[in-house]
Design a protein around this motif. Structure first.
Motif: not given
Length: 183
Positions: A37-50
């Motif tokens: 849904x988010x691609x290619x507009x938005x890249x919210x964090x998907x990992x713990x570190x991010x």
């Protein structure tokens, strides 16, 4: 269910509250489930570190982050951030936002964005909010139009997203543009 005392503002179906470190698992899971849904507009964090880095940045005085939560379940439906906050004579911030796939198309982001706007123009004392949106992102443009933002211009090669400099339209709203009952 999240405790109601953490909510900054409530609407009929959603409420807003600040991000917490404890939201990491729910947020990153929802972000992973919403990647298409988010691609290619938005890249919210998907990992713990991010997420941990994102959360730390949201603690800076030039940023504020809000989770949009469904009132009935407390589940995170989406988020709005206010970045590059400047006070003094400007009192402005730039918003970023995203809805998660399970909440998309239900009007929850519209309600949540209005709550954030009321908080920003009220408690935070801002006068202006800006949104920079890629012209082909019609859903995002529709969201800010419903919220009362006006188109103010076009910025070529404005933000580096998904490996390239992307053109953006500049949308904005000021406190005076809100209906009397919104702020």
């Amino acid at each position: 269910m999240r405790p109601n005392d953490r909510y900054l503002a409530r609407g009929p179906r959603v409420a807003i509250r600040p991000f917490t470190a404890a939201d990491r698992d729910e947020f990153t899971t929802a972000a992973r489930e919403s990647a298409e849904l988010h691609h290619p507009w938005l890249f919210p964090p998907v990992t713990d570190e991010a997420y941990d880095g994102y959360f730390r940045r949201l603690q800076e005085p030039v940023r504020a982050g809000f989770l949009i939560c469904e009132r009935e379940s407390g589940r995170i439906a989406g988020f709005v951030t206010i970045n590059n906050i400047v006070y003094g004579g400007f009192r402005c911030g730039a918003i970023g936002y995203g809805v998660f796939a399970h909440a998309a198309g239900r009007g929850l982001m519209s309600e949540g964005l209005r709550l954030v706007m009321g908080h920003a123009f009220g408690t935070m004392g801002l006068h202006r909010l800006e949104a920079n949106i890629q012209p082909a992102n019609v859903q995002s443009i529709a969201l800010v139009q419903r919220a009362g933002f006006r188109l103010e211009g076009f910025s070529p090669d404005f933000l580096f997203i998904d490996g390239a400099w992307r053109d953006h339209e500049r949308w904005a709203i000021t406190r005076e543009m809100l209906p009397e009952d919104a702020g």
